[in-house]
Enzyme design. Structure first.
Site, PDB file in Angstrom:
ATOM      1  N   HIS A  83      77.331  44.739  38.517  1.00  0.00           N
ATOM      2  CA  HIS A  83      77.485  43.727  37.432  1.00  0.00           C
ATOM      3  C   HIS A  83      76.203  43.505  36.662  1.00  0.00           C
ATOM      4  O   HIS A  83      75.321  43.102  37.102  1.00  0.00           O
ATOM      5  CB  HIS A  83      77.967  42.504  38.307  1.00  0.00           C
ATOM      6  CG  HIS A  83      79.324  42.691  39.044  1.00  0.00           C
ATOM      7  ND1 HIS A  83      79.810  41.591  39.935  1.00  0.00           N
ATOM      8  CD2 HIS A  83      80.393  43.377  38.864  1.00  0.00           C
ATOM      9  CE1 HIS A  83      81.030  41.915  40.257  1.00  0.00           C
ATOM     10  NE2 HIS A  83      81.461  43.064  39.539  1.00  0.00           N
ATOM     11  N   ARG A 100      87.040  49.209  45.081  1.00  0.00           N
ATOM     12  CA  ARG A 100      87.765  47.864  44.435  1.00  0.00           C
ATOM     13  C   ARG A 100      88.715  48.077  43.419  1.00  0.00           C
ATOM     14  O   ARG A 100      88.451  48.935  42.466  1.00  0.00           O
ATOM     15  CB  ARG A 100      86.713  46.874  44.183  1.00  0.00           C
ATOM     16  CG  ARG A 100      87.547  45.489  43.925  1.00  0.00           C
ATOM     17  CD  ARG A 100      86.615  44.403  43.805  1.00  0.00           C
ATOM     18  NE  ARG A 100      85.959  44.215  42.315  1.00  0.00           N
ATOM     19  CZ  ARG A 100      85.678  43.368  41.714  1.00  0.00           C
ATOM     20  NH1 ARG A 100      86.216  42.146  41.991  1.00  0.00           N
ATOM     21  NH2 ARG A 100      85.207  43.460  40.563  1.00  0.00           N
ATOM     22  N   GLU A 106      89.991  34.660  44.834  1.00  0.00           N
ATOM     23  CA  GLU A 106      89.066  34.340  44.085  1.00  0.00           C
ATOM     24  C   GLU A 106      89.512  33.063  43.149  1.00  0.00           C
ATOM     25  O   GLU A 106      88.468  32.222  43.150  1.00  0.00           O
ATOM     26  CB  GLU A 106      89.324  35.467  42.990  1.00  0.00           C
ATOM     27  CG  GLU A 106      88.734  37.063  43.477  1.00  0.00           C
ATOM     28  CD  GLU A 106      88.855  37.808  42.382  1.00  0.00           C
ATOM     29  OE1 GLU A 106      87.997  37.924  41.654  1.00  0.00           O
ATOM     30  OE2 GLU A 106      89.651  38.727  42.349  1.00  0.00           O
ATOM     31  N   ASP A 134      84.971  33.536  39.953  1.00  0.00           N
ATOM     32  CA  ASP A 134      86.227  33.198  39.155  1.00  0.00           C
ATOM     33  C   ASP A 134      86.723  31.911  39.836  1.00  0.00           C
ATOM     34  O   ASP A 134      87.402  31.093  39.106  1.00  0.00           O
ATOM     35  CB  ASP A 134      87.297  34.133  39.557  1.00  0.00           C
ATOM     36  CG  ASP A 134      87.018  35.315  38.622  1.00  0.00           C
ATOM     37  OD1 ASP A 134      87.357  35.306  37.454  1.00  0.00           O
ATOM     38  OD2 ASP A 134      86.833  36.497  39.168  1.00  0.00           O
ATOM     39  N   ARG A 184      79.127  36.661  45.845  1.00  0.00           N
ATOM     40  CA  ARG A 184      78.028  35.789  45.302  1.00  0.00           C
ATOM     41  C   ARG A 184      77.502  36.475  44.038  1.00  0.00           C
ATOM     42  O   ARG A 184      77.009  37.600  44.302  1.00  0.00           O
ATOM     43  CB  ARG A 184      77.062  35.251  46.247  1.00  0.00           C
ATOM     44  CG  ARG A 184      77.395  34.479  47.418  1.00  0.00           C
ATOM     45  CD  ARG A 184      76.258  34.379  48.365  1.00  0.00           C
ATOM     46  NE  ARG A 184      75.688  33.186  48.069  1.00  0.00           N
ATOM     47  CZ  ARG A 184      74.440  33.028  48.024  1.00  0.00           C
ATOM     48  NH1 ARG A 184      73.595  34.028  48.562  1.00  0.00           N
ATOM     49  NH2 ARG A 184      73.656  31.866  47.720  1.00  0.00           N
ATOM     50  N   ARG A 226      85.173  37.481  31.831  1.00  0.00           N
ATOM     51  CA  ARG A 226      84.800  37.735  33.137  1.00  0.00           C
ATOM     52  C   ARG A 226      83.628  36.604  33.375  1.00  0.00           C
ATOM     53  O   ARG A 226      82.947  35.992  32.461  1.00  0.00           O
ATOM     54  CB  ARG A 226      83.878  39.025  33.234  1.00  0.00           C
ATOM     55  CG  ARG A 226      84.955  40.245  33.263  1.00  0.00           C
ATOM     56  CD  ARG A 226      83.955  41.570  33.549  1.00  0.00           C
ATOM     57  NE  ARG A 226      84.816  42.581  33.738  1.00  0.00           N
ATOM     58  CZ  ARG A 226      85.665  42.590  35.021  1.00  0.00           C
ATOM     59  NH1 ARG A 226      85.271  41.980  36.032  1.00  0.00           N
ATOM     60  NH2 ARG A 226      86.409  43.827  35.304  1.00  0.00           N
TER      61      ARG A 226
END
Length: 934
Positions: free
Chosen positions: A161, A429, A553, A593, A631, A766
């Site tokens: 990320h 994922r 989420e 989220d 996290r 996002r």
């Protein structure tokens, strides 16, 4: 910059710096002053005296603003009149100083830790030593410890990320400057050649100034894979095995013979190359590359260590008597060199090296190191290599060479156990919606169900459960499927190949994003079955080498998590699968989220409640629960100090094991060198042990009333948050105008698109760019908004209610941690600067309406926080961060003003490439100074 570039003695932050603090800060002030002076000299020599004067005037005004001596509008006006080239110089100067200030701060932390070790200070909270002292006080029984630590695991999982804005090159120059200052600190009087040392420092800062801060192109997935792997050489190969060894020894000393931790507790993980959710670049080839590069990194390390051992273990059997098992290893090596005839350890290691080289050739197609002298069979597993190393260990100890066995050999034995041949587990994922589409296509092609999407939940579960009892695949390789379906099947098949090649630890988990139902879980199981990773069995029940991890989420999904998992575990076929995996079920919780959905307090409480529900489900079902915490780096995405966060989990939620994501700039901050890596990884392990073995929550009979109170507060906070973010007309327009969200997509910091799908709603965006954008504007809204309204409306002026919150703050780690983290965010918030960004909103009525709501809520939140904590200023409980803000934040002032100006020009039609680059540089500089921006 001048000699007086930085003197933090001139800075004040709500009275947080007392005389003792200031004496401790003297070396830090000296470092900042030195680095600022050298940077100033470099700027003057490279850009000219006019530029240096401009930078210095700007610096002086920025500090005066922090001391409230001048109005920031004056600086904003002067900077807005700069030509584009002058603006570029100022942006680069203050960006580089942020880099150097961060460096000085990290060095000061190291210096203070060395001082405390030298002075024999009590071990710090978060260290293994401090935790072991707490366990000693608790007087735990061996049986209790063994039961609670069965299957113990602490797994930091590196993700791709993108919030790390620094280039790798910049980090390398930083490390060189860091090494120079460490060298100076450790040199005895007169040992350091001052002239030579100063020249090296000057050259390093010059290199920094002449190196571009921005990447020319977006990071590719392979770059992200390689970037993550470099932390193994920087710190993880050294630190992870050492912590596992120390932990094992400490537990054995306290509970001898209890058989604790037969396997390492601390094991690293990764998502990079396996996380397909919203990233079209994660393909079957990407997964193969990730697992192969990981294996190459592990094998190269082991081979290099074997070579080093061969050079060190030169013992002659004319002088010592090795064991027969050692002689057998030496004989098996087929080493015929007459020069090693009396050196059985070297001969044995030559054979071990040859076998590991053969393993590398089988796995990688080549040897990442020197070719062996002889060709020997490959190892079948890391356990076989570990067994050979154990033979050497036993033999060394048999003739009094235990100290040699405790050196490099011990580290290698631990490394083989931790990293194996695979290095780290790579999770897969994908989003549940994609699974639904792919499974529907497979069922239609096989003639099992023409329209799976039209089925209700009960019919879907019945159909999928039936498929999980049959070994036959649904489709052939040449099946007519969409590109999406073919791509998904290719990925899971590639995972099966890598598991066959590297073992089940190579791909240990499959995470289902946006999981809402039993069918969402069973669809993933069907995909794993199709690839051969899940075997339905022939009467003895299903088995699967990959664990299935539902990810909850949104706020609503978290609230239903317990119910959903009960329904999942009530499905007989899936329950049998869990039983085959030792009755262990992992559940992932999404911080990002949920926060974007319901705000800070509501998300944190929804997560806590979900954990309580899941613990109860696990108890009723007789399974072991492992939670995976998704996290981010910022408080708005679940960030904050890990030690406190883990200790703040509800009772039973840790249970000896947890996994936790690490991403963006947090990875470099935590794992960029061995000292920081040791401290951060120790904190994860220490907190896990404490949360597992000690009663930390401490609410006792007050738990139900405390939970009810937070239910009430969370509902009020979510209502206030949603009223602004989801219900205020024009809010999305305001957000996109007042923040650099659009410009973030042009910053080359990661391979992943900023949105899951095309759209203009907050829901489509996002969480990372959402939080990153608020950080840039210094509003930091995801880390606090709604909490002030919740607290104020619940208290309603009632002193008894306020006293109740004050008591809970003192006694309940959850509430204390939530409010402390919020305090950190509020201390970094600056609504004076935020007002400058709000001016970018063209509609004056909308601009004022939204910003007035934000300002009012900020004032409420600060007021209520201080009332509950009893403090008279923010960060009273965090003097280290207060010092950091004093040191660094004045240098943010010009960057913010120039970012606003550049955004105004660009959006007004200025197409100059340097204007665009200046915007990106300000984003980079602000993120660097804030340190946890996304």
């Amino acid at each position: 910059m001048s000699e007086a570039t930085v003197d933090v003695a001139d800075l004040r932050h709500s009275g947080t710096a007392g005389p003792a603090d200031r004496a401790d800060e003297a070396p830090l002030r000296d470092d900042i002053r030195l680095l600022g002076r050298v940077l100033g000299e470099v700027i003057g020599s490279q850009a000219g005296q006019d530029v240096l004067d401009l930078v210095e005037r700007t610096r002086v005004e920025a500090f005066k603003i922090r001391r409230s001596e001048v109005d920031r509008a004056e600086l904003a006006e002067r900077l807005s009149g700069l030509d584009i080239r002058s603006a570029n110089h100022v942006i680069r100067a203050f960006s580089h100083f942020s880099v150097l200030a961060n460096l000085a701060e990290d060095l000061h932390h190291e210096r203070r830790r060395r001082y405390h070790r030298r002075e024999g200070s009590p071990p710090q909270a978060g260290s293994l030593a401090a935790t072991m002292a707490l366990l000693d006080e608790a007087g735990l029984e061996a049986g209790t410890v063994a039961r609670e630590l069965a299957g113990a695991l602490v797994c930091p999982v590196v993700t791709a990320h993108p919030t790390e804005v620094r280039r790798r090159t910049i980090s390398q120059v930083q490390r060189h400057i860091t090494d120079l200052i460490r060298e100076r600190d450790r040199a005895a009087g007169g040992e350091l050649d001052e002239a030579q040392w100063s020249a090296q420092l000057w050259r390093s800062v010059l290199t920094l100034w002449q190196t571009a801060l921005l990447r020319l192109s977006r990071l590719r997935l392979q770059d992200e894979i390689d970037e993550a792997l470099r932390y193994y050489d920087l710190s993880l190969f050294e630190v992870v095995p050492a912590i596992n060894a120390e932990l094992r020894r400490a537990l054995e000393q306290r509970w001898p013979g209890a058989g604790l931790l037969p396997r390492p507790m601390l094991l690293p993980g990764s998502w990079i190359g396996g996380d397909r959710d919203g990233n079209p670049f994660v393909t079957a080839d990407a997964l193969r590359r990730a697992t192969s590069r990981q294996a190459e990194t592990a094998l190269a390390h082991h081979l290099a260590e074997l070579q080093a051992l061969g050079a060190e273990l030169s013992m002659s059997d004319r002088l010592v008597t090795p064991t027969q098992e050692l002689y057998a290893l030496a004989e098996a090596s087929r080493d015929s060199s007459p020069f090693r005839a009396d050196e059985p350890y070297r001969r044995a290691l030559i054979g071990i090296y040859a076998r590991l080289a053969a393993t590398a050739r089988r796995v990688l197609g080549r040897v990442p190191g020197a070719e062996p002298e002889n060709q020997l069979p490959a190892y079948g597993s890391p356990d076989e290599l570990r067994a050979d190393l154990d033979v050497i260990d036993t033999s060394l100890r048999s003739h009094g060479a235990g100290p040699l066995a405790d050196d490099r050999l011990r580290r290698l034995r631990e490394a083989v156990e931790v990293f194996g041949f695979h290095l780290c587990g790579l999770d897969m994922r994908q989003n549940s919606a994609v699974h639904e589409q792919v499974v529907g296509e497979m069922l239609a092609w096989a003639g099992v169900c023409d329209d799976y999407a039209s089925l209700g939940e009960a019919a879907r579960v019945e159909l999928l459960a039936r498929e999980l009892t049959m070994r036959r695949p649904l489709v052939r390789p040449d099946a007519e499927l969409s590109d999406t379906a073919r791509g998904e099947l290719d990925v899971v098949r590639a995972a099966a190949e890598q598991v066959a090649l590297l073992g089940p630890r190579a791909v240990p988990n499959y995470v289902i994003s946006m999981c809402e139902s039993v069918s969402d879980v069973l669809e993933a199981a069907v995909l794993l079955k199709e690839a051969g990773l899940l075997d339905p069995g022939a009467g003895d029940g299903p088995t699967c080498s990959v664990g299935i991890s539902p990810l909850f989420e949104t706020i609503d999904d978290l609230r239903r998590a317990g119910t959903t998992m009960t329904e999942v575990l009530d499905q007989p076929q899936y329950r049998s699968l869990v039983a085959s995996r030792g009755d262990m079920q992992e559940v992932m919780l999404g911080y990002s989220d949920s926060n974007k959905d319901g705000g800070y307090l509501a998300a944190n409480w929804a997560l806590y409640r979900a954990e309580l529900d899941l613990v109860e489900v696990a108890r009723k079902e007789g399974i072991r629960l492992r939670l995976f915490h998704g996290r981010g780096g910022t408080v708005g995405r679940g960030g904050g100090p890990s030690y406190e966060a883990i200790r703040a989990q509800p009772p039973g939620a840790v249970a000896g094991a947890l996994r936790i994501t690490e991403q963006g700039e947090v990875i470099a901050a935590k794992y960029g060198d061995p000292d920081r890596a040791r401290r951060n990884l120790e904190a994860l392990v220490a907190a896990t042990l404490e949360a597992t073995l000690l009663d930390i929550e401490g609410l006792g009979t007050e738990a139900d009333s405390a939970y009810a109170l937070l239910d009430d507060l969370a509902g009020r906070a979510q209502q206030a948050y949603r009223a602004l973010v989801h219900e205020t007309p024009g809010f999305v327009e305001w957000f996109r105008a007042a923040t650099p969200i659009s410009e973030l997509s042009e910053l080359n910091i990661g391979s992943r698109p900023p949105s899951r799908k095309a759209g203009d709603s907050i829901a489509d965006l996002r969480a990372i760019p959402w939080v990153f954008s608020w950080s840039q504007t210094r509003i930091m809204l995801p880390g606090w908004y709604g909490t002030g309204t919740a607290l104020e409306s619940w208290v309603g002026g009632d002193e008894q209610k306020l006293a109740r919150l004050q008591e809970l703050h003192r006694t309940w780690p959850f509430l204390r941690t939530v409010l402390s983290n919020m305090g950190m965010v509020l201390a970094k918030t600056d609504l004076g600067l935020a007002a400058r960004y709000a001016e970018l909103v063209p509609d004056e009525e909308l601009r004022t309406r939204v910003f007035d709501q934000i300002t009012a809520e900020h004032e409420r939140t600060v007021r209520m926080l201080l009332a509950i904590t009893g403090d008279d200023h923010l960060l009273a409980d965090n003097p280290s961060l207060a010092r950091s803000i004093r040191n660094r934040f004045p240098y943010l002032e010009p960057l913010h003003h120039l970012q606003v100006e550049m955004l105004r020009r660009r959006r007004g039609g200025d197409d100059d490439a340097l204007t665009r680059r200046n915007i990106q540089l300000t984003i980079n500089g602000i993120a660097t100074a804030l340190r946890n921006s996304g």
